[in-house]
Enzyme design. Structure first.
Site, short mmCIF file in Angstrom:
data_model
loop_
_atom_site.label_atom_id
_atom_site.label_comp_id
_atom_site.label_asym_id
_atom_site.label_seq_id
_atom_site.Cartn_x
_atom_site.Cartn_y
_atom_site.Cartn_z
CB SER A 55 14.94 -8.11 0.24
OG SER A 55 14.70 -9.20 1.09
CG HIS A 103 -7.93 13.30 1.56
ND1 HIS A 103 -8.15 13.66 2.87
CD2 HIS A 103 -8.46 14.31 0.80
CE1 HIS A 103 -8.80 14.81 2.91
NE2 HIS A 103 -8.99 15.24 1.67
#
Ligand code: ARG
Length: 506
Positions: free
Chosen positions: A282, A161
């Protein structure tokens, strides 16, 4: 109405020119085998066979210029005499007739149809694609296994999880993905046995009255027997769907690997760092290193699943026997192949250019309460406490440790007493060990990720010893599968070499 030439737009709509670029070679090989068979069974004379085979080998040699990759050579734009050929089969036949003359070249297509022909070509292409894919799979798995042998002691948290679960090793993660790839290899190899059957000689759907020898063409083309039922042989693409599904499953495995690395490369995790050449800066934020290669891998896995869905949609809606719908399975198959190979290569370069931050991984593993389950297991093993009780005790310790902002391993005897008191464990009827602060302290203070991994002995676990065993076992598996793959490829290569020789001898 008067003009009988079809509208070029409709011709383009119907044409399989573009996707047939992938099967030109196989179509020519298939025709060579077919002609040798016609000669053997007396359906063509030696003279005709010689003329046709001569034309075919010239077409094979010059295929790159004859069939420009754009797909426009024979789709009506600049194909000269073959302007109206709807596909590669028709076009190659017209080239043969042009070169060998109609009296000879016109005999090539006896006892076959484009329906068995195209099924044959696709099978030969998919067969090669499976072998190529399997080679890339083994390369990727091998690089994971080698990487794993360098990280047999790199401690990290394992997650379920996406929550920290147990202490583990980075090698264990790598081996998990290598195992998935080895299953992908097996899956594709299983598909191979079903792909590698010859449909040639099935005719349009119901066979032929001409005396042919299907087993002979199958052998010439390196197939492992024939696909017997002619209705099945021409109409089925289940092998194509199976191949596409196997590749899609492989890509979903790669996509999961990609997702892990994307998460781990965030500055919050900082478990790994991607080298500059596999990450993208970026355009706006200079501090960023984006894991684009992995993100594209995830997206392409979804695309491949979509192509597979489209193939199933096409084949499932079809009445038995060939339907033109089947033509559209070809581009989907080629796209699946391309996606699979590129993803395998991309993942390999990501792993090759990934720096593993061992210190950080270990610090996270040590700072958290990954040993909670180990505490319970020590109580079971050393003090004969029932697991459910031991689990309850470990939970009390973890809860209290959280409350006092310590890790379980750092709790003092006094902290442990406090935990037991708070949980009411001290007064309850418990096996003594589960409520004995001295025993509990001895356990918690001795446990850490490293001792936990030393104790982890179950087969396939993160334990140190298991890692060593699994790594050498996987290395042997890769060698075995590589040999099997080489054998498989040799079978096809040798068949083609002998086909070439026999065609020349006529
Ligand atoms: N271009 C066709 C395909 O790719 C070849 C078979 C055509 N057969 C036919 N009956 N129209 O499937």
């Amino acid at each position: 109405m008067g003009d009988s030439r079809p509208d070029p737009r409709i011709l383009g709509y119907l044409s399989s020119a573009r996707e047939d670029a992938e099967i030109i070679r196989y179509d020519i090989l298939g025709s060579q085998a077919h002609v040798l068979m016609l000669l053997k069974t007396g359906l063509v004379s030696k003279t005709s066979a010689r003329r046709i085979l001569g034309a075919l080998s010239e077409i094979m040699r010059r295929r790159r210029s004859l069939f420009a990759r754009s797909g426009s050579t024979y789709d009506g734009k600049n194909a000269g005499g073959a302007a109206s050929a709807e596909d590669i089969h028709e076009f190659i036949e017209s080239l043969v007739v042009e070169r060998a003359g109609a009296a000879h070249g016109g005999r090539m297509h006896a006892a076959r149809s484009r329906n068995d022909q195209v099924a044959l070509d696709i099978r030969m292409k998919v067969r090669d694609n499976i072998n190529a894919m399997c080679g890339h799979i083994l390369d990727a798995a091998e690089s994971m296994i080698l990487f794993a042998s360098n990280h047999r002691r790199t401690v990290m948290p394992l997650y379920t999880h996406l929550q920290q679960a147990q202490a583990g090793l980075f090698s264990h993660w790598l081996l998990a993905h290598a195992d998935a790839l080895l299953r992908d290899y097996e899956r594709l190899s299983g598909a191979y046995t079903r792909v590698n059957k010859s449909p040639l000689g099935a005719g349009p759907v119901g066979g032929t009255s001409l005396p042919i020898d299907r087993a002979y063409t199958a052998e010439l083309l390196g197939f492992d027997g024939i696909l017997e039922n002619s209705l099945d042989a021409t109409g089925t693409r289940d092998f194509a769907a199976e191949y596409a599904a196997a590749v899609s499953i492989m890509m979903s495995n790669l996509s999961r690997l990609a997702e892990d690395v994307v998460v781990w490369s965030t500055s919050e995790f900082s478990f790994v760092e991607l080298e500059d050449d596999i990450s993208s800066p970026s355009s706006a934020m200079p501090q960023k290193k984006n894991p684009d290669v992995l993100e594209i891998t995830r997206a392409r896995a979804a695309e491949a699943a979509g192509y597979t869905g489209a193939i199933l949609g096409i084949v499932g809606g079809l009445a038995s026997g060939y339907g033109r719908d089947l033509q559209r399975t070809k581009p989907l198959l080629w796209m699946v192949s391309d996606a699979g190979v590129s993803a395998l290569l991309a993942v390999q370069s990501v792993l090759g250019g990934m720096r593993v931050n061992k210190v950080r991984m270990r610090r996270v593993a040590e700072a958290s309460d990954l040993v909670a389950l180990d505490v319970a297991e020590r109580l079971v093993l050393e003090c004969d406490v029932p697991f459910r009780t031991a689990h309850g005790t470990a939970a009390l310790l973890v809860q209290h440790a959280r409350a006092i902002r310590k890790s379980v391993r750092k709790m003092t005897m006094g902290d442990i007493r406090g935990a037991l008191r708070k949980g009411g464990a001290a007064d309850a009827k418990q096996p003594p060990a589960a409520s004995d602060p001295k025993i509990l302290h001895a356990i918690t203070s001795s446990l850490g990720p490293v001792s936990s991994l030393r104790n982890r002995v179950s087969r396939g676990s993160s334990g140190y010893a298991e890692q060593r065993r699994m790594i050498s076992a996987r290395k042997r598996t890769v060698t075995r599968l590589r040999n099997a793959l080489e054998e498989r490829k040799k079978g096809v290569d040798e068949a083609f070499a002998s086909l070439k020789k026999q065609a020349k001898r006529v």
